[in-house]
Write a protein that holds these residues in place. Structure first.
Motif, PDB file in Angstrom:
ATOM      1  N   ARG A 103      -3.919  -7.539   1.725  1.00  0.00           N
ATOM      2  CA  ARG A 103      -3.709  -6.652   2.872  1.00  0.00           C
ATOM      3  C   ARG A 103      -2.237  -6.618   3.269  1.00  0.00           C
ATOM      4  N   ASN A 104      -1.597  -7.774   3.267  1.00  0.00           N
ATOM      5  CA  ASN A 104      -0.182  -7.824   3.630  1.00  0.00           C
ATOM      6  C   ASN A 104       0.668  -7.067   2.617  1.00  0.00           C
ATOM      7  N   ARG A 107       0.290  -3.374   3.008  1.00  0.00           N
ATOM      8  CA  ARG A 107       0.459  -2.939   4.403  1.00  0.00           C
ATOM      9  C   ARG A 107      -0.821  -2.299   4.950  1.00  0.00           C
ATOM     10  N   GLY A 108      -1.952  -2.964   4.636  1.00  0.00           N
ATOM     11  CA  GLY A 108      -3.234  -2.541   5.180  1.00  0.00           C
ATOM     12  C   GLY A 108      -3.960  -1.497   4.364  1.00  0.00           C
ATOM     13  N   SER A 111      -7.873  -4.058   1.203  1.00  0.00           N
ATOM     14  CA  SER A 111      -8.312  -5.383   1.641  1.00  0.00           C
ATOM     15  C   SER A 111      -9.033  -6.045   0.467  1.00  0.00           C
TER      16      SER A 111
END
Length: 327
Positions: A103-104, A107-108, A111
């Motif tokens: 996710r990081n 940037r979302g 997931s």
């Protein structure tokens, strides 16, 4: 569900219900199909859901972890089994570098809703690499959840929540209590909250904090101490990452004393983190130093000595008495 189930049967039931509710839930691992897994946690699921949803893999943990991350990133909800926690180290590249950072890194945009199941801990007379309790290694990784059930009811409810989670979850199953207790499971689909401690017993003299199979020894110790007039509050941590310190701190603030019990080696363990947080937040409210009862800083011994390694209720009772008598 009216019939009672063991912890491993509760895991099987949770997987069954999750697969029935959501076609994106798939299982993969070594011998989980035809054999139903080394402990039969996936028994009969292949015949019920077919080869495309219950997949036997080669004996290759790196491959299992990589496939699981890839499936999760592309919209499936994979639940992978690693036969024993001692084999999880081959998965660390995928877990640390990819699953925990998905996710990081995006940037979302992506997931990683995956679950990696593994039986862990000693007590079954297993050979080398089959009795590890290295949950602290996994809990140290930002982005991973680490969940450890201690009973059939919690195994069912926590696994259902883990499969629902958008985050990667390491679900560690204490195998020495796989079949020692039966409980009536809640209604189909019932979940238990992640990231939450469970207070199993109210008390006023000392707080006893533990997780996994050690809950049983702690319950024995509570019963022994109750006969001696000592009131123990027993907390099952259940999710060691993220850690519900609010519940632990509230209980320790009430009793003024805390003893932490875990099977893993003493040094640099989850117990040390809990103790440090208690000292940081409650130093002037403690009536005695925090005590730890843990495994030793050695490799888990073979079966003739493993009973001496795993904390028993006598060691726990002694630690609590020490905590009560210190000024």
């Amino acid at each position: 569900m009216s019939d009672k189930k063991t912890l491993v049967e509760a895991v099987n039931t949770a997987l069954d219900h999750a697969m029935a509710d959501d076609k994106d839930v798939v299982l993969l691992g070594e011998d989980i199909g035809a054999n139903g897994g080394v402990f039969r946690a996936t028994q009969d699921l292949k015949s019920k859901y077919g080869l495309k949803r219950v997949m036997d893999t080669p004996l290759a943990e790196t491959l299992i972890a990589g496939m699981t991350v890839g499936m999760a990133a592309q919209g499936l909800k994979p639940v992978a089994e690693i036969q024993f926690m001692g084999f999880i180290f081959a998965c660390m590249e995928q877990l640390v570098t990819h699953a925990a950072r998905m996710r990081n890194r995006t940037r979302g945009r992506l997931s990683c809703p995956m679950v990696l199941r593994a039986p862990f801990g000693g007590g079954i007379h297993a050979p080398e690499h089959h009795s590890e309790s290295t949950e602290a290694l996994l809990a140290h990784i930002p982005g991973l959840r680490v969940v450890i059930p201690s009973s059939p009811v919690r195994a069912y409810g926590l696994l259902r929540s883990a499969i629902d989670s958008p985050d990667p979850v390491i679900f560690l199953e204490p195998k020495r209590i796989y079949r020692v207790q039966k409980q009536t499971l809640p209604e189909t689909g019932s979940r238990l909250p992640l990231d939450t401690c469970f207070t199993l017993r109210e008390g006023s003299d000392v707080t006893l904090v533990t997780w996994g199979a050690c809950v049983r020894e702690c319950q024995e110790a509570c019963n022994t101490l109750a006969e001696q007039g000592v009131s123990v509050e027993l907390i099952d941590v259940a999710t060691i990452k993220p850690l519900d310190m609010e519940t632990i701190l509230a209980s320790t603030r009430k009793t003024g004393r805390c003893v932490i019990v875990h099977e893993a080696a003493r040094s640099f363990g989850v117990g040390a983190e809990i103790a440090a947080r208690i000292f940081e937040d409650l130093f002037f409210e403690l009536k005695a130093p925090v005590k730890r009862v843990a495994g030793y800083d050695i490799t888990m011994p073979y079966y003739r000595m493993e009973e001496h390694y795993i904390p028993d209720h006598k060691r726990i009772v002694i630690a609590i008495h020490d905590c009560l008598t210190e000024p």
